[in-house]
Write a protein that holds these residues in place. Structure first.
Motif, PDB file in Angstrom:
ATOM      1  N   VAL A  72     -68.332 -88.708 -72.120  1.00 47.57           N
ATOM      2  CA  VAL A  72     -66.913 -87.535 -71.090  1.00 47.57           C
ATOM      3  C   VAL A  72     -65.711 -88.281 -72.669  1.00 47.57           C
ATOM      4  N   VAL A  73     -66.241 -88.877 -72.964  1.00 45.51           N
ATOM      5  CA  VAL A  73     -65.024 -89.737 -74.022  1.00 45.51           C
ATOM      6  C   VAL A  73     -65.562 -89.335 -75.222  1.00 45.51           C
ATOM      7  N   GLY A  76     -63.862 -85.689 -74.362  1.00 45.05           N
ATOM      8  CA  GLY A  76     -61.811 -85.598 -74.655  1.00 45.05           C
ATOM      9  C   GLY A  76     -61.455 -85.584 -76.035  1.00 45.05           C
ATOM     10  N   ALA A  79     -61.840 -82.408 -77.654  1.00 43.08           N
ATOM     11  CA  ALA A  79     -60.385 -81.371 -77.216  1.00 43.08           C
ATOM     12  C   ALA A  79     -59.403 -82.057 -77.822  1.00 43.08           C
ATOM     13  N   LYS A  80     -59.490 -82.730 -77.710  1.00 36.75           N
ATOM     14  CA  LYS A  80     -58.338 -83.607 -79.115  1.00 36.75           C
ATOM     15  C   LYS A  80     -56.798 -83.828 -77.669  1.00 36.75           C
ATOM     16  N   TRP A  81     -57.569 -84.489 -76.328  1.00 33.42           N
ATOM     17  CA  TRP A  81     -57.139 -84.772 -75.382  1.00 33.42           C
ATOM     18  C   TRP A  81     -56.551 -86.398 -75.833  1.00 33.42           C
ATOM     19  N   TRP A  82     -57.471 -87.205 -76.683  1.00 34.02           N
ATOM     20  CA  TRP A  82     -57.281 -88.585 -76.779  1.00 34.02           C
ATOM     21  C   TRP A  82     -57.819 -88.196 -78.397  1.00 34.02           C
ATOM     22  N   ASP A 116     -63.896 -85.815 -83.829  1.00 30.26           N
ATOM     23  CA  ASP A 116     -63.753 -84.680 -82.864  1.00 30.26           C
ATOM     24  C   ASP A 116     -64.087 -83.279 -83.676  1.00 30.26           C
TER      25      ASP A 116
END
Length: 152
Positions: A72-73, A76, A79-82, A116
């Protein structure tokens, strides 16, 4: 059930290593972190033959779900969410004032892939290796926990 969980848990990192060796895929640091919980789960599942079976299967299931949490990390980050929580996930770049020799000396001995950048096993299939791991971890972790619960 414990032997099946151990085999299926060990299959995930072995399959990932096979994609490196024969598929030419380069793992990032988060990819490598997703593998170790499977090895822990395989050992815990085998320990179910020596220790309380229900407890060992439940712990194996939780270890597998830990790999899913790492996935999950990783998703993310892809997807460049974090940003990645691991400093080794960032592609090396030149700092102002660094000489070529200093930049070469700072590189790791093993080529790193930025975390990423998603890696796709099947071209045209819009799910990365991290996404495949998440699906596998949730399914296998669920089966292990279901098996432990069934042992009442």
């Amino acid at each position: 059930m414990p032997l099946l969980i151990a085999i299926l848990a060990a299959t995930a990192p072995l399959a990932a290593m096979a994609t490196e060796r024969w598929g030419g895929l380069n793992p990032c640091l988060l990819c490598l972190w997703q593998r170790w919980p499977y090895w822990v789960a395989a050992v815990l599942a085998l320990l179910a033959y020596l220790l309380p079976r229900r407890l060992m299967l439940a712990l194996a299931g939780l270890a597998i779900l830990t790999s899913g949490a790492f996935a999950v990390v990783h998703l993310g980050v892809e997807a460049k969410w974090w940003p990645s929580p691991l400093p080794g996930c960032v592609a090396p770049n030149a700092s102002a004032g660094q000489s070529v020799e200093e930049m070469l000396a700072s590189l790791s001995p093993r080529p790193a892939k930025p975390c990423d950048e998603p890696t796709y096993l099947v071209s045209g299939l819009p799910i990365s290796m991290a996404g495949m791991n998440l699906i596998y971890a949730v399914a296998l972790g669920g089966v292990a926990l279901w098996g432990a619960r069934r042992l009442r």
